[in-house]
Design an enzyme around this catalytic site. Structure first.
Site, PDB file in Angstrom:
ATOM      1  N   ARG A 100      -9.253  10.464  -7.926  1.00 27.10           N
ATOM      2  CA  ARG A 100      -8.297  11.142  -7.041  1.00 27.10           C
ATOM      3  C   ARG A 100      -7.489  10.080  -6.307  1.00 27.10           C
ATOM      4  O   ARG A 100      -7.696   9.807  -5.144  1.00 27.10           O
ATOM      5  CB  ARG A 100      -9.032  12.046  -6.043  1.00 27.10           C
ATOM      6  CG  ARG A 100      -8.114  13.023  -5.314  1.00 27.10           C
ATOM      7  CD  ARG A 100      -8.759  13.536  -4.038  1.00 27.10           C
ATOM      8  NE  ARG A 100      -9.032  12.473  -3.086  1.00 27.10           N
ATOM      9  CZ  ARG A 100      -8.123  11.944  -2.263  1.00 27.10           C
ATOM     10  NH1 ARG A 100      -6.872  12.366  -2.288  1.00 27.10           N
ATOM     11  NH2 ARG A 100      -8.466  10.986  -1.424  1.00 27.10           N
TER      12      ARG A 100
ATOM     13  N   ASN B   5      -0.285  11.863   0.892  1.00 20.86           N
ATOM     14  CA  ASN B   5       0.344  10.690   0.289  1.00 20.86           C
ATOM     15  C   ASN B   5       0.461  10.885  -1.216  1.00 20.86           C
ATOM     16  O   ASN B   5      -0.315  11.628  -1.806  1.00 20.86           O
ATOM     17  CB  ASN B   5      -0.524   9.446   0.559  1.00 20.86           C
ATOM     18  CG  ASN B   5      -0.379   8.936   1.964  1.00 20.86           C
ATOM     19  OD1 ASN B   5       0.725   8.856   2.487  1.00 20.86           O
ATOM     20  ND2 ASN B   5      -1.489   8.600   2.582  1.00 20.86           N
TER      21      ASN B   5
ATOM     22  N   TYR C  52       0.851  -1.188   0.000  1.00 22.03           N
ATOM     23  CA  TYR C  52       0.000   0.000   0.000  1.00 22.03           C
ATOM     24  C   TYR C  52       0.889   1.242   0.000  1.00 22.03           C
ATOM     25  O   TYR C  52       1.893   1.259  -0.695  1.00 22.03           O
ATOM     26  CB  TYR C  52      -1.000  -0.045   1.167  1.00 22.03           C
ATOM     27  CG  TYR C  52      -2.206   0.785   0.799  1.00 22.03           C
ATOM     28  CD1 TYR C  52      -3.032   0.399  -0.254  1.00 22.03           C
ATOM     29  CD2 TYR C  52      -2.483   1.977   1.434  1.00 22.03           C
ATOM     30  CE1 TYR C  52      -4.095   1.192  -0.655  1.00 22.03           C
ATOM     31  CE2 TYR C  52      -3.544   2.770   1.043  1.00 22.03           C
ATOM     32  CZ  TYR C  52      -4.350   2.372   0.003  1.00 22.03           C
ATOM     33  OH  TYR C  52      -5.391   3.155  -0.403  1.00 22.03           O
TER      34      TYR C  52
ATOM     35  N   GLU D  47     -13.575   4.793  -2.083  1.00 23.90           N
ATOM     36  CA  GLU D  47     -12.138   5.014  -2.002  1.00 23.90           C
ATOM     37  C   GLU D  47     -11.666   5.870  -3.175  1.00 23.90           C
ATOM     38  O   GLU D  47     -11.899   5.543  -4.339  1.00 23.90           O
ATOM     39  CB  GLU D  47     -11.400   3.671  -2.018  1.00 23.90           C
ATOM     40  CG  GLU D  47      -9.944   3.769  -1.652  1.00 23.90           C
ATOM     41  CD  GLU D  47      -9.726   4.131  -0.187  1.00 23.90           C
ATOM     42  OE1 GLU D  47      -8.788   4.907   0.087  1.00 23.90           O
ATOM     43  OE2 GLU D  47     -10.472   3.638   0.675  1.00 23.90           O
ATOM     44  N   ASP D  48     -11.019   6.987  -2.875  1.00 21.87           N
ATOM     45  CA  ASP D  48     -10.342   7.828  -3.857  1.00 21.87           C
ATOM     46  C   ASP D  48     -11.264   8.351  -4.955  1.00 21.87           C
ATOM     47  O   ASP D  48     -10.885   8.402  -6.130  1.00 21.87           O
ATOM     48  CB  ASP D  48      -9.141   7.084  -4.452  1.00 21.87           C
ATOM     49  CG  ASP D  48      -7.980   7.031  -3.464  1.00 21.87           C
ATOM     50  OD1 ASP D  48      -8.133   7.563  -2.352  1.00 21.87           O
ATOM     51  OD2 ASP D  48      -6.931   6.456  -3.792  1.00 21.87           O
TER      52      ASP D  48
ATOM     53  N   ASP E 292     -13.507   6.078   3.132  1.00 23.05           N
ATOM     54  CA  ASP E 292     -12.293   5.975   3.935  1.00 23.05           C
ATOM     55  C   ASP E 292     -11.473   7.254   3.895  1.00 23.05           C
ATOM     56  O   ASP E 292     -10.840   7.620   4.893  1.00 23.05           O
ATOM     57  CB  ASP E 292     -11.444   4.792   3.454  1.00 23.05           C
ATOM     58  CG  ASP E 292     -10.295   4.488   4.394  1.00 23.05           C
ATOM     59  OD1 ASP E 292     -10.533   4.411   5.610  1.00 23.05           O
ATOM     60  OD2 ASP E 292      -9.153   4.346   3.915  1.00 23.05           O
ATOM     61  N   ASP E 293     -11.477   7.957   2.768  1.00 22.31           N
ATOM     62  CA  ASP E 293     -10.696   9.191   2.663  1.00 22.31           C
ATOM     63  C   ASP E 293     -11.263  10.281   3.567  1.00 22.31           C
ATOM     64  O   ASP E 293     -10.517  11.120   4.067  1.00 22.31           O
ATOM     65  CB  ASP E 293     -10.690   9.679   1.213  1.00 22.31           C
ATOM     66  CG  ASP E 293     -10.131   8.635   0.265  1.00 22.31           C
ATOM     67  OD1 ASP E 293      -8.971   8.259   0.432  1.00 22.31           O
ATOM     68  OD2 ASP E 293     -10.881   8.182  -0.616  1.00 22.31           O
TER      69      ASP E 293
ATOM     70  N   LYS F 291      -6.332  -2.164  -0.558  1.00 22.38           N
ATOM     71  CA  LYS F 291      -7.137  -2.025   0.658  1.00 22.38           C
ATOM     72  C   LYS F 291      -7.686  -3.365   1.114  1.00 22.38           C
ATOM     73  O   LYS F 291      -7.692  -3.680   2.319  1.00 22.38           O
ATOM     74  CB  LYS F 291      -8.297  -1.055   0.409  1.00 22.38           C
ATOM     75  CG  LYS F 291      -7.883   0.391   0.256  1.00 22.38           C
ATOM     76  CD  LYS F 291      -7.616   1.040   1.609  1.00 22.38           C
ATOM     77  CE  LYS F 291      -7.342   2.522   1.463  1.00 22.38           C
ATOM     78  NZ  LYS F 291      -7.166   3.221   2.729  1.00 22.38           N
TER      79      LYS F 291
END
Length: 552
Positions: A158, A410, A106, A247-248, A270-271, A176
């Site tokens: 993203r 990140n 990850y 996610e993203d 999660d973000d 993940k």
């Protein structure tokens, strides 16, 4: 939906698969660990080298090969290849070497893997649902012949701090879900990665002949919304109660979709929420070093996207739990975006920033905002490399004896500052945590170990607790109890080293504790029809996946 342990969806394959087909099934393949009796009975005689090896011997070979690779991306490619060949050995290696393996599988390496996805592609893993699949999603899910309990879904807009990577973003759901298994013992057979491919605005990808997604600009209109809705409906019909993790997604869609589905499905982002919880846990721990109570902290965020606003909202909830009014709690959280300090006099603010737009003089710079707000904690979620300059850190150190400095962007290349810089510029006084890992720093006779605010501390355990309890929704209170549980596991020895998170090597225990706390919250809130077991933690532990070879 009952939560079973180590129950793969194709147990009968052990009696029907033979020979080469058995060696090509990653869930059942044992490689050189097949015994001679098994080789004779299953049509494998002569198809493997004669030496029968233990899984520990196989692990030694894997580690030798990984460690001789020249860079992290090559290590990633090797480990994903192992996952595709021998899933049990893959998780055995990862679980036994978590601190070494998580940065490979990850952050930060997964960002490089996503950028190069079409060029390093070996084998499909997960489902790709595109605009061309409208009205066919339900029948497509029938092709995934497994008992799915947890889904990680991205549209690739993203990816970390790297922007729109389209279908290349599939590396994120896969990574993940590997952590769900390695960190929290959720059987990989229960996991489904999904990429929603609606095109990409990354022209370099669209012009790359090896790019594997749709070669078109990204769809943002009604067709996009209809496709997402069709996915949720199809999942609910085929896998009722399954947990869906966003996610993203891009900022505008991330907030909008979370708001649209959080009360209709068992889902979270999660973000927004996972990042918030791990940051809150780090802040709780940091206050034990600074000596300033949590309710007296003032937070300044560099960046006002989904991660920053998500953290801010959870901080507000936690401050209110400490007795502050909502207005007072919000005035403890300040934001700086690309145009300066977020204040109420500005007429260019997006909707998600308005709740944190305070009545104050405008500021156009981060340094000016620090001087005005006088924060105790500086949190970076900007994706802007090096924006926490020497003068910024020195200014925070002039205001605070022990400034909290959390550059969370990140991958590592996007971090607002490095651990070494933060420690040197603050004369060793910074309480530091970052989004990506940094090596320990020796400064003025002290060995300082920077903490990593890794979402892997939160989402695997939270998902395990939701699954075990049969919770129908994921609530903000669950993230709050997860953050408090995480902070409670930080030892005095951790704090003496400057580390505000427990060692990642203990992540299985951490995830178990968080799962139990989340499950208790689900039972207490009436979000499940199941009864709470007397030995909740013991029951959850008994159902956690362990990588053991199948008995044939």
């Amino acid at each position: 939906m009952a939560f079973q342990v180590n129950k793969h969806v194709h147990p009968d394959f052990s009696s029907t698969l033979r020979g080469e087909a058995l060696l090509h099934d990653p869930a059942l393949n044992k490689g050189t660990a097949f015994t001679m009796e098994e080789r004779n009975r299953l049509g494998l005689r002569g198809m493997l080298p004669p030496q029968v090896q233990t899984i520990e011997q196989q692990e030694a070979r894997v580690l030798e090969n990984v460690r001789r690779k020249m860079n992290s991306l090559e290590k990633y490619i090797y480990m994903i290849g192992l996952q595709d060949r021998n899933e049990t050995l893959f998780y055995h290696v990862v679980m036994n070497n978590l601190e070494e393996m998580i940065p490979i599988l990850y952050t930060p390496t997964v960002g490089q893997a996503c950028q190069a996805f079409g060029h390093i592609f070996r084998r499909a893993r997960g489902m790709y649902i595109t605009l061309e699949d409208r009205y066919h999603v339900a029948e497509m899910l029938d092709n995934w012949n497994r008992d799915v309990r947890v889904i990680v879904m991205t549209d690739g807009e993203r990816i970390l701090g790297l922007g729109d990577l389209g279908a290349n973003g599939m590396g994120i759901p896969n990574g993940k879900l590997s952590l769900y298994t390695a960190c929290a013992g959720i059987d990989p057979a229960f996991c489904l990665p999904i990429t929603i491919d609606v095109g990409t605005n990354n022209a370099d990808l669209r012009n790359d002949p090896l790019y594997l997604g749709l070669h078109r600009e990204r769809e943002r209109g009604p067709e996009y919304n209809a496709l997402i809705n069709e996915v949720f409906q199809a999942v609910e019909a085929k896998y009722p109660g399954a947990l869906i993790q966003f996610e993203d997604f891009g900022t505008s869609n991330a907030f909008r979709l979370l708001e649209a589905y959080r009360d209709r499905a068992c889902t979270f982002n999660d973000d927004i929420q996972g990042t918030a919880a791990v940051t809150l846990g780090g802040v709780f721990s940091a206050t034990r070093i600074t000596g300033i109570p949590f309710r007296e902290q003032t937070f300044l965020f560099s960046g006002a996207g989904e991660a920053g606003i998500g953290i801010g909202e959870l901080l507000v909830s936690a401050l209110m739990a400490e007795g502050l009014s909502e207005d007072d709690a919000r005035h403890r959280c300040w934001f700086v975006d690309s145009h300066g300090l977020v204040v109420s006099s500005r007429d260019d603010l997006e909707a998600h920033k308005l709740a944190f737009a305070h009545d104050a003089p405008p500021q156009t710079s981060l340094r000016g905002s620090i001087e005005q707000v006088q924060p105790t904690a500086l949190i970076g979620v900007s994706g802007q490399t090096g924006i926490f300059t020497g003068r910024v850190i020195q200014l925070m150190s002039e205001i605070n004896d022990r400034p909290i400095i959390f550059p969370l962007s990140n991958p590592t290349a996007n971090s607002e500052c490095t651990a070494r810089d933060a420690y040197i510029w603050s004369n060793g006084r910074a309480v530091f945590a970052s989004g990506s890992p940094f090596d320990p720093v020796d400064f003025d006779g002290y060995h300082l170990v920077p903490g990593q605010a890794n979402n892997a501390y939160i989402f695997p355990g939270l998902g395990l607790g939701v699954m075990f309890s049969g919770a129908t929704r994921v609530t903000d209170k669950m993230f709050d109890v997860a953050a408090r549980t995480l902070a409670g596991l930080v030892t005095d020895d951790d704090l003496r080293m400057g580390r505000v998170f427990p060692a990642l090597s203990n992540i299985r225990t951490i995830s178990l504790k968080i799962a139990a706390a989340v499950a208790r919250e689900a039972y207490a809130s009436g979000l499940t029809t199941q009864s709470q077991p007397l030995d909740l933690e013991g029951e959850i532990a008994a159902r956690m996946y362990e990588p053991r070879y199948h008995d044939f």
